[in-house]
Design an enzyme around this catalytic site. Structure first.
Site, PDB file in Angstrom:
ATOM      1  N   CYS A 335       0.777  -1.242   0.000  1.00 53.60           N
ATOM      2  CA  CYS A 335       0.000   0.000   0.000  1.00 53.60           C
ATOM      3  C   CYS A 335       0.812   1.298   0.000  1.00 53.60           C
ATOM      4  CB  CYS A 335      -0.986   0.014   1.168  1.00 53.60           C
ATOM      5  SG  CYS A 335      -1.493  -1.580   1.782  1.00 53.60           S
ATOM      6  N   ARG A 364       5.660 -11.725   5.613  1.00 51.30           N
ATOM      7  CA  ARG A 364       5.104 -11.500   6.943  1.00 51.30           C
ATOM      8  C   ARG A 364       5.568 -12.612   7.854  1.00 51.30           C
ATOM      9  NH1 ARG A 364      -1.069  -9.926   5.180  1.00 51.30           N
ATOM     10  NH2 ARG A 364      -0.457  -8.213   3.807  1.00 51.30           N
ATOM     11  N   GLN A 382       0.624 -10.992  -3.415  1.00 54.20           N
ATOM     12  CA  GLN A 382      -0.776 -10.575  -3.391  1.00 54.20           C
ATOM     13  C   GLN A 382      -1.157 -10.073  -4.769  1.00 54.20           C
ATOM     14  OE1 GLN A 382      -0.339  -7.497  -0.292  1.00 54.20           O
ATOM     15  NE2 GLN A 382      -2.012  -8.544   0.751  1.00 54.20           N
ATOM     16  N   ASP A 384      -2.756  -7.489  -5.575  1.00 50.75           N
ATOM     17  CA  ASP A 384      -3.165  -6.326  -4.807  1.00 50.75           C
ATOM     18  C   ASP A 384      -3.641  -5.230  -5.745  1.00 50.75           C
ATOM     19  OD1 ASP A 384      -3.460  -5.013  -2.464  1.00 50.75           O
ATOM     20  OD2 ASP A 384      -1.330  -4.763  -2.043  1.00 50.75           O
ATOM     21  N   HIS A 386      -5.144  -0.927  -5.388  1.00 51.22           N
ATOM     22  CA  HIS A 386      -5.661   0.193  -4.604  1.00 51.22           C
ATOM     23  C   HIS A 386      -6.432   1.106  -5.515  1.00 51.22           C
ATOM     24  CE1 HIS A 386      -2.265  -1.305  -2.158  1.00 51.22           C
ATOM     25  NE2 HIS A 386      -3.201  -1.215  -1.247  1.00 51.22           N
ATOM     26  N   LYS A 466     -15.329  -3.508   5.528  1.00 48.03           N
ATOM     27  CA  LYS A 466     -14.819  -4.355   4.443  1.00 48.03           C
ATOM     28  C   LYS A 466     -15.797  -5.449   4.056  1.00 48.03           C
ATOM     29  CE  LYS A 466     -12.493  -7.538   7.562  1.00 48.03           C
ATOM     30  NZ  LYS A 466     -11.411  -8.448   7.795  1.00 48.03           N
ATOM     31  N   HIS A 512      -8.548  -0.879  -0.605  1.00 46.82           N
ATOM     32  CA  HIS A 512      -7.620  -1.989  -0.865  1.00 46.82           C
ATOM     33  C   HIS A 512      -8.465  -3.153  -1.355  1.00 46.82           C
ATOM     34  CE1 HIS A 512      -4.692  -0.324   2.212  1.00 46.82           C
ATOM     35  NE2 HIS A 512      -5.824   0.125   2.703  1.00 46.82           N
TER      36      HIS A 512
HETATM   37 ZN   LIG Z   1      -3.353  -2.160   0.534  1.00 54.91          ZN
END
Ligand SMILES: [Zn+2]
Ligand SMILES: [Zn+2]
Length: 644
Positions: A335, A364, A382, A384, A386, A466, A512
Site C-alpha cells: 500500500c 510476513r 498478493q 493487490d 488500490h 470491508k 484496498h
Molecule cells: Zn493495501
C-alpha cells in the site's frame, strides 16, 4: 425473586426466575422430547446453563447440526476418561470442540500410536454403552484447586488459577470420572453414538514452544453412522487432494528447510500455471481500467513509520536491516508505495478514480507452528490493487471490484461463495458519519448485485469497513481469498489529497482489494479443488504425444512442432516403452490429452486423442484436434463445454 423474560421460537413469551437452568425451562414448557440442549441468544448451551437475563431460548434436538457441539464435547470427555483408564499416568489439559470434531491434549511420556487409538476407541465404546449421565457441579476456587492437585492434575490447577476471580467454576461428572469444564455437554455419554479417533499430533502446552510438549488426539462424532461415514469419506478425498501431496506428485512447487520455512519455490510446472493465471489477471485488469505497477521489495523504515506499520503491525513483520545509517524494512504490504506514486503530482477530482494493481510479493512473520503448505506462508504474492476515489464513487468502485471478483472466481471454477460485510469495531479511526456512509456504500453494492451476505457487526478493521469473500471448493470447504476494504486511515497518515471542483483540497478514499488474496494460497486451493486435474486452459501440460514404436518418431516430431507453434503446452513421450505404460503415466500426471500415434496415424497424417478420464476419440487431423480443444483453451469459454 427477579423475573426474566424468555422468548421461545414461534413468538411464545414467558417469564422465569432469574438464574433458572435451561433444562428446567424446557421441561416446564413440556418441550423435552428429543431435546439435548438449547440455543440461548444464538449460543449453544446445555441443560445446566443458567439464564440470567431476558433471552431467546430455542430447544436443540438430537440429530441436528446445531447439537453436534454437545456430543463432540462430550466425546472429548469420554475419550479423556478412556485414555486415563488405559494410561493412568496421562494427565489431562484441555479438550475443545473444533470445526468438524474435537481434540484433547494429554501430558504423557510418549506419543500415542495407532494401536493405542484402537484401544482407546474400544474403551470409549464401553463408556458410551454404559450411558452414564453427565452432571454439572459448581465448586469454589479452593475446592477445584484441592480436587485437582490431589489428583496430580497440575494443568487443571494452572487453568483454575488463571480463571477470572468472578468466574463460576464448574466440574462435569460422568460416573467416577470428572473434568474441569465450562460445558456445554450432552446429557449422557450414551448420546455419543457414532465417533472415530482420527489422528495424533504433538502440541505445546498453551502453544508455547518453551512449555511441555503434549500429545494431542483428534476425533470426530456424529449423530449416526451414516453421517460419520460420509464425513470420513470426504476426509479421505481431501487427503487425496491435499495440495502438498499433489504438488509433489505433479512437481509443482516445494518448500525447503534450507531455503526457509514458509518460503515457496515454484517449479517449472507450477510456474506455468501461475503464468496462465497472471496473464489472465493482467488482461482482465487492463479491460477493467486498472494500471499495473511495480514497486520495490524493501523500503526505508521511515515509510513504515508514516504508514503506522511499525507501531501497529510490527509483530507480523520481519526484522529491519541496517544500511548506510538507515534502517530498511522488507515489505509486509504494498500500500504505501502506491500512495507515494499518487503523491508525485497534484491530483484533480477529474483524475479520480485511479485504479492501480500490482502482483506484489510481501513477507510476513507467521509462527512456524501455523505454517501450512501454500495456504499459510511467510512470503507470498498478493494480487493487490488500490483504488483512490472520491467519497461519491465508493459504491460504483466496489461494484466494479465485485464484478471483477465474481468473473475471476467463476472462470477458475468456483460458483459458491460466502460473503461477509464487516462493520465498525469498537476501536476505529475516522468519523462515525464517514464510516456509516462507506458501510452503506458497500451494502448498496452487494444489494444491487443481489448477492447474499452475512453481517459481521463490529468485525471491520480499525481503518474501515470491508467485504470478505470465501470461496467454496468441490468438497464444500470455504477458503478466504477475496477482500475489499475501505481505508480512512492511510490517506490521513500520508496527508493525501485531491483538488475538488471547489478548488480546495479534499481527502481521497482509498480502497484496498485483492481477488485471489495471494497467488500461493489461491494456487493451493486450485490444486485441491481440481485434485491436480486442472482444466485444459490451466494445465501445466495440456497435451502429450505418445508414439507406439520408433517408426513414428519423425511424424511425432512434426505434430509436436505444430502444436508448439500455436502455443499448446505440449510434451513428447517417444521412449521405447509399451503404450499402456505411457498411458498410465499420462494419467498419473493428469495430462488432459494424450495423442497416440501408430502406423495408421502416420499413414493418414492423423492423431488419436485420449481424454483424461474420458473416452478414446476417433483419429483426426491435427487441425481437427486443435479445433476440438479450442474452447477448452479459452478461459472465457471452457466452462461452456465442460468435457468428459
Ligand atoms: Zn493495501
Ligand atoms: Zn468439557
Amino acid at each position: 425473586m427477579e423475573e426474566i423474560q424468555i422468548n421461545l421460537p414461534g413468538g411464545e413469551e414467558t417469564t422465569f426466575p432469574k438464574g433458572t437452568a435451561v433444562g428446567e425451562i424446557i421441561e416446564s414448557l413440556g418441550k423435552t422430547g428429543g431435546t439435548v440442549g438449547a440455543k440461548v441468544n444464538g449460543e449453544l448451551v446445555d441443560f445446566w446453563y443458567e439464564v440470567n437475563e431476558n433471552s431467546t431460548v430455542e430447544p436443540v434436538k438430537a440429530g441436528t447440526e446445531e447439537g453436534l457441539g454437545l456430543i463432540r464435547h462430550t466425546a472429548a470427555h469420554v475419550m479423556a476418561e478412556a485414555v486415563q483408564e488405559i494410561f493412568p499416568e496421562a494427565k489431562v489439559t484441555i479438550g475443545p470442540v473444533i470445526e468438524n470434531g474435537f481434540y484433547y491434549d494429554f501430558d504423557y511420556s510418549r506419543g500415542f500410536t495407532p494401536e493405542d487409538l484402537e484401544k482407546i476407541e474400544a474403551k470409549m465404546k464401553e463408556i458410551v454403552s454404559q450411558k452414564k449421565p453427565l452432571t454439572r457441579k459448581k465448586v469454589s476456587r479452593d475446592e477445584a484447586i484441592s480436587t485437582f492437585s490431589d489428583e496430580g492434575e497440575e494443568y487443571k490447577v494452572e487453568i483454575v488459577n488463571d480463571l477470572p476471580s468472578d468466574e463460576q467454576i464448574t466440574i462435569y461428572e460422568q460416573g467416577e470420572w470428572h473434568d474441569l469444564c465450562r460445558g456445554p455437554h450432552a446429557p449422557s455419554t450414551g448420546d455419543v453414538k457414532s465417533f472415530k479417533l482420527l489422528s495424533i499430533a504433538g502440541a505445546y502446552w498453551r502453544g508455547d514452544e518453551k512449555k511441555p510438549m503434549l500429545q494431542r488426539i483428534y476425533g470426530t462424532a456424529f449423530w449416526n453412522n451414516k453421517d460419520l461415514k460420509k464425513y470420513l469419506e470426504r476426509l479421505e478425498e481431501a487427503k487425496k487432494r491435499d495440495h502438498r501431496k499433489v504438488g509433489k506428485e505433479l512437481d509443482l512447487f516445494s518448500i525447503q528447510d534450507e531455503v526457509g520455512a514458509g518460503l515457496v519455490l515454484w517449479h517449472p510446472k507450477g510456474s506455468r500455471v501461475r503464468r496462465v493465471i497472471e496473464d489472465f489477471w493482467r488482461e482482465q485488469h487492463d479491460r477493467a481500467g486498472y494500471e499495473l505497477l511495480y514497486t520495490p521489495h524493501i523500503a526505508n523504515l521511515d515509510l513504515w513509520k508514516t504508514s503506522g506499520h511499525v507501531d501497529f503491525y510490527r509483530e507480523n513483520m520481519y526484522p529491519s536491516m541496517e544500511l548506510e545509517n538507515s534502517e530498511y524494512q522488507i515489505k509486509p504490504m504494498n500500500c504505501p508505495f502506491h500512495i507515494k506514486i499518487y503523491q508525485t503530482r497534484i491530483r484533480s477530482y477529474r483524475d479520480l478514480p485511479l485504479r492501480w494493481a500490482e502482483i506484489g510479493t510481501v513477507y510476513r512473520y507467521e509462527r512456524s507452528g501455523v505454517l501450512h503448505g501454500l495456504l499459510r506462508v511467510r512470503g507470498f504474492s498478493q494480487d493487490d490493487a488500490h483504488i483512490f476515489c472520491r467519497p461519491d464513487q465508493i459504491t460504483e468502485e466496489v461494484l466494479g471490484v465485485l464484478d471483477l471478483t465474481i468473473l475471476f472466481l467463476k472462470t477458475f471454477g468456483f460458483d459458491d461463495f460466502e460473503i461477509y460485510l464487516s462493520t465498525r469495531p469498537e476501536k476505529f479511526v475516522g468519523d462515525v458519519e464517514v464510516w456509516d456512509k462507506a458501510t452503506l456504500a458497500l451494502k448498496d453494492a452487494l444489494d444491487s448485485k443481489g448477492l447474499k451476505y452475512d453481517m459481521d457487526e463490529g468485525g471491520g478493521a480499525f481503518y474501515g469497513p470491508k467485504i470478505d469473500l470465501k470461496i467454496k471448493d468441490v468438497l464444500g470447504r470455504a477458503w478466504q481469498c477475496s477482500t475489499v476494504q475501505v481505508d480512512f486511515n492511510l490517506p490521513e497518515r500520508f496527508d493525501m489529497s485531491y483538488v475538488g471542483d471547489d478548488n480546495s483540497r479534499h481527502r481521497p478514499i482509498m480502497i484496498h482489494r485483492a481477488i485471489f488474496g495471494s497467488m500461493e494460497r489461491f494456487f493451493g486451493v486450485l490444486v485441491e479443488h481440481y485434485g491436480g486435474a486442472f482444466p485444459t486452459w490451466l494445465s501445466p501440460v495440456q497435451v502429450r504425444i505418445a508414439t507406439i514404436g520408433n517408426e513414428q518418431v519423425e511424424y511425432g516430431e512434426e505434430v509436436y512442432r505444430r502444436l508448439k507453434e500455436v502455443k499448446i503446452r505440449v510434451e513428447k513421450d517417444f521412449r521405447n516403452e509399451k503404450l499402456g505404460f505411457k498411458v498410465r503415466e499420462a494419467q498419473v500426471e493428469k495430462i488432459p490429452y494424450l495423442l497416440v500415434i501408430g502406423n495408421n496415424e502416420v499413414a493418414e497424417q492423423t492423431v488419436s486423442p485420449r481424454r483424461l478420464g474420458g473416452k478414446n476419440m476417433e483419429s483426426m487431423k491435427v487441425n481437427e484436434f486443435l479445433e476440438h480443444i479450442q474452447e477448452e483453451l479459452d478461459p472465457e469459454k471452457w466452462r461452456e463445454v465442460e468435457t468428459q
